[in-house]
Design a protein around this motif. Structure first.
Motif, mmCIF file in Angstrom:
data_model
loop_
_atom_site.group_PDB
_atom_site.id
_atom_site.type_symbol
_atom_site.label_atom_id
_atom_site.label_comp_id
_atom_site.label_asym_id
_atom_site.label_seq_id
_atom_site.Cartn_x
_atom_site.Cartn_y
_atom_site.Cartn_z
ATOM 1 N N HIS A 64 0.902 -1.124 0.077
ATOM 2 C CA HIS A 64 -0.067 -0.093 0.181
ATOM 3 C C HIS A 64 0.926 1.146 0.055
ATOM 4 C CE1 HIS A 64 -2.170 -3.401 1.877
ATOM 5 N NE2 HIS A 64 -3.443 -2.759 1.383
ATOM 6 N N PRO A 65 1.348 2.018 -1.166
ATOM 7 C CA PRO A 65 1.980 2.985 -1.226
ATOM 8 C C PRO A 65 1.763 4.084 -0.193
ATOM 9 C CG PRO A 65 1.495 2.168 -3.305
ATOM 10 C CD PRO A 65 0.814 1.453 -2.503
ATOM 11 N N PHE A 66 2.900 5.106 -0.132
ATOM 12 C CA PHE A 66 2.774 5.948 1.052
ATOM 13 C C PHE A 66 1.642 6.627 1.394
ATOM 14 C CE2 PHE A 66 3.298 10.394 2.536
ATOM 15 C CZ PHE A 66 3.829 10.369 3.857
ATOM 16 N N GLU B 209 -1.308 5.901 1.575
ATOM 17 C CA GLU B 209 -2.537 4.872 2.223
ATOM 18 C C GLU B 209 -1.572 4.455 3.232
ATOM 19 O OE1 GLU B 209 -4.918 1.042 0.800
ATOM 20 O OE2 GLU B 209 -3.644 2.048 -0.539
ATOM 21 N N SER B 210 -0.413 4.410 3.208
ATOM 22 C CA SER B 210 0.400 3.522 4.522
ATOM 23 C C SER B 210 0.597 4.253 5.471
ATOM 24 C CB SER B 210 1.555 2.669 3.879
ATOM 25 O OG SER B 210 2.330 3.784 3.488
ATOM 26 N N ARG B 211 0.197 5.716 5.487
ATOM 27 C CA ARG B 211 0.810 6.916 6.535
ATOM 28 C C ARG B 211 0.287 6.236 8.013
ATOM 29 N NH1 ARG B 211 -0.245 13.113 6.708
ATOM 30 N NH2 ARG B 211 0.806 13.504 8.409
ATOM 31 N N PRO B 212 -0.737 5.841 8.280
ATOM 32 C CA PRO B 212 -1.171 5.439 9.758
ATOM 33 C C PRO B 212 -0.329 4.256 10.258
ATOM 34 C CG PRO B 212 -3.063 5.596 8.396
ATOM 35 C CD PRO B 212 -1.946 5.664 7.498
ATOM 36 N N VAL B 213 -0.140 3.209 9.359
ATOM 37 C CA VAL B 213 0.582 1.983 9.630
ATOM 38 C C VAL B 213 2.229 2.380 10.038
ATOM 39 C CG1 VAL B 213 1.319 -0.063 8.964
ATOM 40 C CG2 VAL B 213 -0.948 0.673 8.641
ATOM 41 N N LEU B 214 2.706 3.191 9.172
ATOM 42 C CA LEU B 214 4.091 3.610 9.185
ATOM 43 C C LEU B 214 4.383 4.515 10.419
ATOM 44 C CD1 LEU B 214 5.066 4.879 5.843
ATOM 45 C CD2 LEU B 214 5.930 2.712 6.909
ATOM 46 N N LEU B 215 3.235 5.231 10.837
ATOM 47 C CA LEU B 215 3.381 6.047 12.145
ATOM 48 C C LEU B 215 3.124 5.264 13.410
ATOM 49 C CD1 LEU B 215 3.573 8.829 13.126
ATOM 50 C CD2 LEU B 215 0.937 8.968 13.356
ATOM 51 N N PHE B 216 2.397 4.402 13.174
ATOM 52 C CA PHE B 216 2.244 3.220 14.408
ATOM 53 C C PHE B 216 3.716 2.502 14.519
ATOM 54 C CE2 PHE B 216 1.588 -1.060 15.401
ATOM 55 C CZ PHE B 216 1.076 -1.122 16.790
ATOM 56 N N SER B 217 4.100 2.196 13.504
ATOM 57 C CA SER B 217 5.483 1.213 13.416
ATOM 58 C C SER B 217 6.588 2.097 13.932
ATOM 59 C CB SER B 217 5.658 0.778 11.939
ATOM 60 O OG SER B 217 4.816 -0.116 11.418
#
Length: 199
Positions: free
Chosen positions: A75-77, A79-87
């Motif tokens: 899921h490119p950037f 869309e993946s922002r919340p998951v990246l933030l959590f990670s």
């Protein structure tokens, strides 16, 4: 030195370290202490709880990083922002917990062993410290009763030259003498405590 001593010393693998590398000296002495403490005492069973905790925290941190990478790949950037933030937050939280565990719980502990008797269980721990640019090797041996939580310890603060010869070879017999002295002092304390309790 007799022929028997020479043969036994040749049969054992000699550990040679760079005398001027403080970290290598500390690790070599830690290994010698651990070998003496656990190798000569079959009643002590090594425990891996501290190491396993550290490995579990590292594995969780790596898993979070891999998950973030995989999610961002599928899921490119935007869309993946919340998951990246959590990670990112989870990764740094796990590294913080790992730092606290290393600094306050492990504190240089390199050997943990459990001794089971008929009456009770005791947990033995060996830890060490050797400051940068210092030749003093601080060895601490402690024992804790698992039932009442009472803890006693004995320490030795000697120059590493007391355990390593001029060629950088670790003298296992001198390390063993020091470990046995600390162990016997703690064992004598236990006997005195038990005799006082019976009186």
């Amino acid at each position: 030195m007799g022929k028997k001593d020479e043969k036994s010393q040749q049969g054992e693998e000699l550990v040679k370290v760079n005398k001027w590398d403080g970290s290598a000296v500390k690790h070599a002495l830690d290994d010698a202490v651990k070998t003496c403490l656990l190798g000569d005492r079959p009643q002590l069973k090594e425990q891996f709880g501290l190491v396993n905790t550290r490995l579990a925290l590292c594995a969780l941190a790596v898993s979070v990083a891999i998950m973030a990478h995989a999610w961002d790949f599928t899921h490119p950037f935007p869309e993946s922002r919340p998951v990246l933030l959590f990670s990112v937050l989870a990764y740094f939280a796990l590294l913080g917990i790992l730092t606290l565990h290393s600094s306050f719980r492990e504190k240089g502990t390199f050997a943990v062993a459990l001794q089971k008797d008929k009456e009770r269980e005791r947990l033995w721990e060996a830890s060490s410290d050797m400051r940068k640019y210092d030749d003093k090797y601080l060895l601490t041996l402690s024992v804790r009763d698992t039932k009442n939580g009472k803890r006693r310890e004995q320490s030795s603060n000697k120059s590493c030259a007391a355990f390593i010869d001029q060629n950088g070879i670790v003298l296992d017999n001198l390390v063993a003498n020091e470990v046995n002295r600390l162990f016997n002092a703690l064992a004598a304390d236990k006997k005195n405590a038990s005799s006082l309790a019976s009186n």
